[in-house]
Design an enzyme around this catalytic site. Sequence first.
Site, PDB file in Angstrom:
ATOM      1  N   LYS A 129      11.492  -3.035 -19.076  1.00  9.05           N
ATOM      2  CA  LYS A 129      10.732  -4.275 -18.886  1.00  9.05           C
ATOM      3  C   LYS A 129       9.259  -3.883 -18.993  1.00  9.05           C
ATOM      4  O   LYS A 129       8.678  -3.343 -18.060  1.00  9.05           O
ATOM      5  CB  LYS A 129      11.040  -4.821 -17.490  1.00  9.05           C
ATOM      6  CG  LYS A 129      10.855  -6.292 -17.289  1.00  9.05           C
ATOM      7  CD  LYS A 129       9.570  -6.849 -17.786  1.00  9.05           C
ATOM      8  CE  LYS A 129       8.483  -6.950 -16.758  1.00  9.05           C
ATOM      9  NZ  LYS A 129       7.198  -7.358 -17.350  1.00  9.05           N
TER      10      LYS A 129
ATOM     11  N   SER B 281       2.163  -1.683  -8.938  1.00 10.79           N
ATOM     12  CA  SER B 281       1.444  -1.908  -7.676  1.00 10.79           C
ATOM     13  C   SER B 281       2.366  -1.816  -6.460  1.00 10.79           C
ATOM     14  O   SER B 281       3.595  -1.980  -6.578  1.00 10.79           O
ATOM     15  CB  SER B 281       0.801  -3.289  -7.719  1.00 10.79           C
ATOM     16  OG  SER B 281       1.820  -4.262  -7.828  1.00 10.79           O
TER      17      SER B 281
ATOM     18  N   GLU C  33       6.451   4.736  -8.299  1.00  2.00           N
ATOM     19  CA  GLU C  33       5.146   5.377  -8.490  1.00  2.00           C
ATOM     20  C   GLU C  33       4.120   4.275  -8.297  1.00  2.00           C
ATOM     21  O   GLU C  33       3.958   3.421  -9.161  1.00  2.00           O
ATOM     22  CB  GLU C  33       5.017   5.945  -9.910  1.00  2.00           C
ATOM     23  CG  GLU C  33       6.097   6.908 -10.321  1.00  2.00           C
ATOM     24  CD  GLU C  33       5.970   8.257  -9.655  1.00  2.00           C
ATOM     25  OE1 GLU C  33       4.933   8.520  -9.021  1.00  2.00           O
ATOM     26  OE2 GLU C  33       6.924   9.045  -9.758  1.00  2.00           O
TER      27      GLU C  33
ATOM     28  N   CYS D  97      -3.982   5.544 -12.538  1.00  2.00           N
ATOM     29  CA  CYS D  97      -3.452   5.576 -11.168  1.00  2.00           C
ATOM     30  C   CYS D  97      -4.047   6.715 -10.359  1.00  2.00           C
ATOM     31  O   CYS D  97      -4.271   6.578  -9.166  1.00  2.00           O
ATOM     32  CB  CYS D  97      -1.940   5.674 -11.193  1.00  2.00           C
ATOM     33  SG  CYS D  97      -1.345   7.064 -12.147  1.00  2.00           S
TER      34      CYS D  97
ATOM     35  N   GLU E 128      -7.139  -0.112  -3.359  1.00  2.47           N
ATOM     36  CA  GLU E 128      -7.270   0.303  -4.759  1.00  2.47           C
ATOM     37  C   GLU E 128      -7.911  -0.821  -5.577  1.00  2.47           C
ATOM     38  O   GLU E 128      -7.472  -1.965  -5.520  1.00  2.47           O
ATOM     39  CB  GLU E 128      -5.875   0.600  -5.314  1.00  2.47           C
ATOM     40  CG  GLU E 128      -5.900   1.074  -6.741  1.00  2.47           C
ATOM     41  CD  GLU E 128      -4.498   1.255  -7.305  1.00  2.47           C
ATOM     42  OE1 GLU E 128      -3.659   0.364  -7.125  1.00  2.47           O
ATOM     43  OE2 GLU E 128      -4.259   2.295  -7.923  1.00  2.47           O
TER      44      GLU E 128
END
Length: 495
Positions: A189, A243, A265, A300, A399
């Site tokens: 996806k 996220s 992750e 990231c 973040e």
Amino acid sequence: MISQNAIDTLRHTEIGTRGLFIDGAQSQGIAGATLPVISPIDGRVFASIADGNTADVDRAVKSARMAFEKGSWSRAAPAFRKKVLSRLAELVEKHADELAVLGVRENGTEIGMAYKAEPLSAAGTIRYYAEAIDKVYGEIAPTAENVLGLIHKEPLGVVGVIVPWNFPLMIGAWKVAPALAAGNCVVVKPPEIASLTLLRLAELAAEAGLPAGVLNVVTGRGAVTGEALGLHMDVDAIAFTGSGPVGRRLLDYSARSNVKRVFLELGGKSPNIVFADAPDLKQAAVVSANGIFRNSGQVCVAGSRLLVQASVYDRFMDELVSATTRLKVGDPLDLTSDIGAVSSAEQLDKNLGFVARAQIEGARLVTGGERILAETGGSYMAPTIFENVTQNMQLAREEVFGPVLGVMRFDTEEEAVRLANSTVYGLASAVWTANLSTAHRMVRAINAGVVHVNTYGGADITVPLGGVKQSGFGRDKSLHALEKYLELKTAWIAL
Ligand code: NAD
């Protein structure tokens, strides 16, 4: 390296509408709906993709399951999988220019970085797992004489892969390559704003000889197709990068469906720590600027919290600001641009929201802080540095995923460790020091999946990547990533 000529030839290629990739062929979504693909380079629509739905996901999972049961991939000799995946790596390299430019048109990453990080790195990853898979052995347990204990390593079945838009091909390859090498069948996806390169990867995989149904791609909105994959009763595992909030949803989907395994992750707020005895402060400043600002901070592992020892603070900040203002932000398809576009207008607004809040909370804006090149219609942001950031500010805790750096000063090693570890994240970090003992103590003390020493970023496929705390669990890259996609089965044989 790609040439400017090659880029300019490819930058306006007509793409049209791209369908899903299911059972070895392109197909329309069942509902026939599409989503526009908007380039952050100029804000224009340049293609469209199928807006898949739950029924499309079901079709893709069924195709993957059938391929898995058929066994022409899952039970094939590892040497066969190695051959096909090696061919795929070659094809990705052969089409590197096309893939790199296509990806940049979608997500705005500067082409120099995108070329290496997307097709070239993806090809390297696919080749690495192709080469590895016929070196993975089962085990014989050290049992008593009257028993034979065998440990088989088997593929899981159907693996769902969900990836973000910053490096879809590279991150996709980190998951798809070991999953396929291990004999699984996969449904990908892709991120809604950057699906085209993964669709192309699936076509190249078919060309390389991957049997139909082994690799499927369902485009569409995360809240629809991602959710459907996460809740599907016949998906055995989900490998996710993205996220924190979506990662939590996937855990919930797993609990509500078939307790599929989930690997996450997630994001980071990575500390980059400069001690007064850093071997070369100027070099540290240049690398630190790149470590936060490349790809407009949409990395990231970006070093988004800079901690500088007080005795060199002013000197280091001068070097940092000078390195930052030298970075040229511009058309990501121009090889002279150091930094390209922010991935979307929404992401740019989000970044500017962080800037506004940092100012309200009392941080001092040193440089940047604004949208630039608005006349292009694209989404560009000046690299932004805030100082006087304190632990209670949003900029120290959340973040941004944009080109915004928060700087703090510290006096002692203990204070640096305390600040470094004082977020909910634990993905990456760096320490700059000439003292070997300080470096090793910091490697032990920092709570993160990776600690760089006297550099930032750049780790290759041979080492694992992943986080601790709310940066997630499970590792991409290295031989350890293969373990995620292999199930252990015990045979206990009375002799
Ligand atoms: P995101 O979580 O919004 O989206 C990631 C993927 O999840 C996309 O494919 C999206 O379509 C899908 N998704 C969205 N809603 C979903 C749902 N309800 N169910 C299932 N899937 C859904 O993240 P993003 O904005 O694309 O990427 C940025 C985030 O990714 C940042 O937090 C960043 O730190 C993180 N990231 C982490 C790493 C890492 O290795 N740790 C690498 C790159 C990016």
